[in-house]
Write a protein that holds these residues in place. Structure first.
Motif, PDB file in Angstrom:
ATOM      1  N   VAL A 210       1.345  -4.954 -11.199  1.00  0.00           N
ATOM      2  CA  VAL A 210       0.486  -3.770 -11.260  1.00  0.00           C
ATOM      3  C   VAL A 210       0.775  -2.852 -10.076  1.00  0.00           C
ATOM      4  O   VAL A 210       0.908  -1.638 -10.221  1.00  0.00           O
ATOM      5  CB  VAL A 210      -1.003  -4.200 -11.260  1.00  0.00           C
ATOM      6  N   THR A 211       0.918  -3.447  -8.887  1.00  0.00           N
ATOM      7  CA  THR A 211       1.129  -2.648  -7.683  1.00  0.00           C
ATOM      8  C   THR A 211       2.481  -1.944  -7.700  1.00  0.00           C
ATOM      9  O   THR A 211       2.588  -0.778  -7.352  1.00  0.00           O
ATOM     10  CB  THR A 211       1.052  -3.555  -6.444  1.00  0.00           C
ATOM     11  N   LEU A 212       3.519  -2.680  -8.103  1.00  0.00           N
ATOM     12  CA  LEU A 212       4.868  -2.144  -7.992  1.00  0.00           C
ATOM     13  C   LEU A 212       5.249  -1.215  -9.144  1.00  0.00           C
ATOM     14  O   LEU A 212       6.012  -0.284  -8.957  1.00  0.00           O
ATOM     15  CB  LEU A 212       5.880  -3.299  -7.927  1.00  0.00           C
ATOM     16  N   PHE A 213       4.750  -1.511 -10.336  1.00  0.00           N
ATOM     17  CA  PHE A 213       5.227  -0.747 -11.488  1.00  0.00           C
ATOM     18  C   PHE A 213       4.153   0.105 -12.156  1.00  0.00           C
ATOM     19  O   PHE A 213       4.471   1.077 -12.816  1.00  0.00           O
ATOM     20  CB  PHE A 213       5.822  -1.699 -12.533  1.00  0.00           C
ATOM     21  N   LEU A 214       2.884  -0.290 -12.011  1.00  0.00           N
ATOM     22  CA  LEU A 214       1.836   0.406 -12.763  1.00  0.00           C
ATOM     23  C   LEU A 214       0.883   1.200 -11.867  1.00  0.00           C
ATOM     24  O   LEU A 214      -0.266   1.416 -12.223  1.00  0.00           O
ATOM     25  CB  LEU A 214       1.036  -0.588 -13.607  1.00  0.00           C
ATOM     26  N   GLY A 215       1.344   1.596 -10.690  1.00  0.00           N
ATOM     27  CA  GLY A 215       0.517   2.492  -9.882  1.00  0.00           C
ATOM     28  C   GLY A 215      -0.649   1.841  -9.168  1.00  0.00           C
ATOM     29  O   GLY A 215      -1.500   2.548  -8.649  1.00  0.00           O
TER      30      GLY A 215
ATOM     31  N   TRP B 295       4.116   6.460 -12.445  1.00  0.00           N
ATOM     32  CA  TRP B 295       4.273   5.036 -12.231  1.00  0.00           C
ATOM     33  C   TRP B 295       5.758   4.730 -12.164  1.00  0.00           C
ATOM     34  O   TRP B 295       6.554   5.365 -12.859  1.00  0.00           O
ATOM     35  CB  TRP B 295       3.667   4.251 -13.392  1.00  0.00           C
ATOM     36  N   PHE B 296       6.136   3.731 -11.364  1.00  0.00           N
ATOM     37  CA  PHE B 296       7.555   3.380 -11.266  1.00  0.00           C
ATOM     38  C   PHE B 296       8.078   2.802 -12.577  1.00  0.00           C
ATOM     39  O   PHE B 296       9.278   2.716 -12.791  1.00  0.00           O
ATOM     40  CB  PHE B 296       7.794   2.411 -10.108  1.00  0.00           C
ATOM     41  N   LEU B 297       7.160   2.411 -13.449  1.00  0.00           N
ATOM     42  CA  LEU B 297       7.546   1.968 -14.783  1.00  0.00           C
ATOM     43  C   LEU B 297       8.320   3.065 -15.516  1.00  0.00           C
ATOM     44  O   LEU B 297       9.267   2.798 -16.250  1.00  0.00           O
ATOM     45  CB  LEU B 297       6.276   1.602 -15.550  1.00  0.00           C
TER      46      LEU B 297
ATOM     47  N   PHE C 259      15.468   2.939 -16.540  1.00  0.00           N
ATOM     48  CA  PHE C 259      15.768   1.811 -15.641  1.00  0.00           C
ATOM     49  C   PHE C 259      14.520   1.192 -15.024  1.00  0.00           C
ATOM     50  O   PHE C 259      14.469  -0.021 -14.798  1.00  0.00           O
ATOM     51  CB  PHE C 259      16.764   2.265 -14.570  1.00  0.00           C
ATOM     52  N   GLY C 260      13.501   2.036 -14.771  1.00  0.00           N
ATOM     53  CA  GLY C 260      12.239   1.485 -14.291  1.00  0.00           C
ATOM     54  C   GLY C 260      11.657   0.512 -15.291  1.00  0.00           C
ATOM     55  O   GLY C 260      11.167  -0.567 -14.940  1.00  0.00           O
ATOM     56  N   LEU C 261      11.751   0.884 -16.554  1.00  0.00           N
ATOM     57  CA  LEU C 261      11.218   0.051 -17.630  1.00  0.00           C
ATOM     58  C   LEU C 261      11.980  -1.272 -17.720  1.00  0.00           C
ATOM     59  O   LEU C 261      11.378  -2.335 -17.873  1.00  0.00           O
ATOM     60  CB  LEU C 261      11.323   0.821 -18.948  1.00  0.00           C
ATOM     61  N   ILE C 262      13.331  -1.182 -17.598  1.00  0.00           N
ATOM     62  CA  ILE C 262      14.139  -2.407 -17.678  1.00  0.00           C
ATOM     63  C   ILE C 262      13.777  -3.332 -16.518  1.00  0.00           C
ATOM     64  O   ILE C 262      13.569  -4.535 -16.698  1.00  0.00           O
ATOM     65  CB  ILE C 262      15.646  -2.064 -17.654  1.00  0.00           C
ATOM     66  N   ALA C 263      13.681  -2.747 -15.306  1.00  0.00           N
ATOM     67  CA  ALA C 263      13.325  -3.561 -14.140  1.00  0.00           C
ATOM     68  C   ALA C 263      11.986  -4.237 -14.359  1.00  0.00           C
ATOM     69  O   ALA C 263      11.799  -5.420 -14.038  1.00  0.00           O
ATOM     70  CB  ALA C 263      13.275  -2.696 -12.886  1.00  0.00           C
TER      71      ALA C 263
ATOM     72  N   GLN D 121       0.838  -1.198   0.000  1.00  0.00           N
ATOM     73  CA  GLN D 121       0.000   0.000   0.000  1.00  0.00           C
ATOM     74  C   GLN D 121       0.873   1.249   0.000  1.00  0.00           C
ATOM     75  O   GLN D 121       0.572   2.230  -0.678  1.00  0.00           O
ATOM     76  CB  GLN D 121      -0.915  -0.032   1.233  1.00  0.00           C
ATOM     77  N   GLY D 122       1.990   1.192   0.747  1.00  0.00           N
ATOM     78  CA  GLY D 122       2.920   2.318   0.792  1.00  0.00           C
ATOM     79  C   GLY D 122       3.560   2.580  -0.564  1.00  0.00           C
ATOM     80  O   GLY D 122       3.813   3.731  -0.927  1.00  0.00           O
ATOM     81  N   ILE D 123       3.831   1.517  -1.320  1.00  0.00           N
ATOM     82  CA  ILE D 123       4.449   1.686  -2.635  1.00  0.00           C
ATOM     83  C   ILE D 123       3.483   2.372  -3.594  1.00  0.00           C
ATOM     84  O   ILE D 123       3.869   3.266  -4.349  1.00  0.00           O
ATOM     85  CB  ILE D 123       4.908   0.312  -3.188  1.00  0.00           C
TER      86      ILE D 123
END
Lengths: 362, 118
Positions: free
Chosen positions: A274-279, A204-206, A212-216, A192-194
């Motif tokens: 979805v949670t970590l990279f797509l908001g 988005w972290f993407l 680098f977000g995209l590569i990850a 939830q914090g992320i």
């Protein structure tokens, strides 16, 4: 309601009774129907890709197919091979399904009560070690598969189980490294914090620390497909060489549980992505005022969050099926090469780059 | 700690689900034929040996050992990533030294051919 609260006391009410209702909703209204219809959707989409119709006999457009499948699996003969190690044979499918289900306890499907101003958290619980919890439980599935493969005492099962274990642990390393990158960006492990951090930073972290977000994200996606034993990494059950891999000897409900576990894992991996990279449950471009109509304010804010989450999740699930319809299977040495010789160095370099970038920003 | 109670409840629900589904199958399924039906599968032939009679490739074991080394590494990275802002430059250099040691081992393992499958 008030009476129940008085009897149980506030702690038990808020932490056990009210989550129990949410769990029932998530499992019996969310996950189980989603899995049954995901199977149907997969067959339909594969049919479309291969220019045929897919299942269309049971009910309109084959909509009752999942129900027919479940009934068929329930009445199937249950074979436990006479040379099998019985207790392990029975335990294995449970080890695959159980942990995959429990991960849903920490997935943030929607905003918290504090964020919407309503009285309801749209998730079951939020622990401060969220990501670690997901990784730890997801690993238990490997035990289920290797125990299932070994205990069947059949050569195909054993080879399938060994392959699967080697593949899953190999891809867990780059997956772990790629998960560290969103943690670096968010500075918290609570899922939830992320999502909150992505809302706060307005992206988005993407797209953070481009590229680098995209590569990850790409590393996580590839490793995720390999972790859930799906095409093009479905070597453990490669039907053209290993019959059905680790579940060759399984029939009826136990086979159904393996199947259920595989699809539940697909959903879990997609939900974490979805949670970590797509908001997560946030709408696209949460910081752009002009797009605020996407918040659909005539609906409860929490529900809109759940809708956005489901939408992003279904895109991922479609990509899984699309992969299956598009890519040929890898050879085992190619698979290990990809994991150990490409993804691990790439994820280490990405990790270094994001760390350096963050140090320079400090 | 109270945040973990729902997880405990979920574990109980998951176990309950497994028991109920396996019990339901036990009620509805029709009985096994036994006999050759329960023999290990070998494409219709009688199995000349059991899977447990055979050895398997040492490479699987090697991969497992390598995995343990790398996974322990990942466990160290998680708390470091969360505390990154507070550890700042010192933490970054510290972790890079730690990773450099790992990379040396990784290059060694690669050169010795442990990562080549064929």
């Amino acid at each position: 309601m008030q009476e129940l609260r008085d009897i149980l006391g506030p702690t038990l009410f808020y932490y056990a009774f009210s989550p129990a209702i949410k769990i029932a909703v998530v499992v019996f209204v969310g996950v189980l129907p989603l899995i049954s219809y995901l199977v149907l959707a997969e067959r339909k989409i594969l049919g479309f890709i291969q220019v045929r119709t897919g299942p269309n006999r049971v009910g309109p457009w084959g909509l009752f197919q999942p129900i027919a499948d479940i009934m068929k699996l329930l009445v199937k003969e249950d074979v436990i091979p006479n040379k099998a190690v019985k207790w392990a044979f029975v335990l294995a499918p449970c080890l695959v399904v159980g942990p995959a289900f429990v991960i849903f306890a920490v997935i943030p499907f929607g905003p918290s009560a504090a964020q919407t101003g309503g009285g309801l958290d749209y998730f079951i619980t939020d622990v401060n070690i969220g990501v670690l919890f997901v990784v730890a439980l997801a690993t238990i599935g490997v035990y289920g598969i290797i125990i299932g493969g070994w205990s069947s005492n059949s050569k195909f099962s054993l080879l399938g189980g060994l392959r699967s274990a080697a593949q899953m642990i190999s891809y867990e390393v780059p997956q772990g490294f790629s998960l560290v990158i969103p943690l670096l960006m968010a500075g918290t492990m609570s899922l939830q914090g992320i999502v909150g951090a992505q809302l706060e930073q307005g992206r988005w972290f993407l797209f953070a620390f481009f590229p680098f977000g995209l590569i990850a994200f790409m590393i996580y996606l590839i490793a995720g497909v390999a972790e859930s034993n799906r095409n093009p990494f479905d070597l453990p059950e490669a039907e053209s060489e290993l019959v059905a891999g680790f579940h060759t000897e399984y029939t009826g409900m136990r086979f159904a549980l393996f199947f259920l576990g595989e699809y539940a894992n697909m959903i879990v991996i997609s939900a974490v992505a979805v949670t970590l990279f797509l908001g997560g449950w946030a709408r696209p471009f949460p910081n752009v005022e002009a797009l605020s109509f996407l918040d659909a304010s005539f609906l409860p804010a929490g529900l809109v969050g759940v809708l956005w989450f489901s939408l992003k999740l279904s895109v991922f699930l479609f990509v899984y099926i699309w992969f299956r319809g598009t890519f040929p299977r890898y050879r085992f040495d190619q698979l290990m090469d990809l994991g150990w010789k490409w993804l691990i160095p790439l994820s280490l370099v990405t990790l270094f780059a994001v760390g350096l970038w963050k140090v320079l920003l400090l | 700690m109270a945040n973990y109670i729902p997880i405990l409840v979920f574990v109980l629900v998951a176990i309950g689900f497994l028991i109920v589904s396996l019990m339901a199958a036990r009620i509805f399924r029709h009985g096994g034929k036994g006999g050759t039906n329960a023999d290990p599968y070998e494409c219709g032939n009688e199995a000349d040996s059991l899977a447990h009679d055979h050895r398997f490739s040492i490479r699987y074991y090697l991969i497992a050992v390598l995995f343990v080394i790398f996974d322990v590494e990942t466990i160290f990275l998680f708390p470091w990533a969360v505390m990154f802002d507070r550890l700042a430059l010192f933490g970054f250099i510290e972790m890079m030294v730690f990773l450099a040691i790992l990379v040396v081992g990784y290059v060694y393992v690669w050169n010795r051919g442990a990562l080549d499958w064929a």
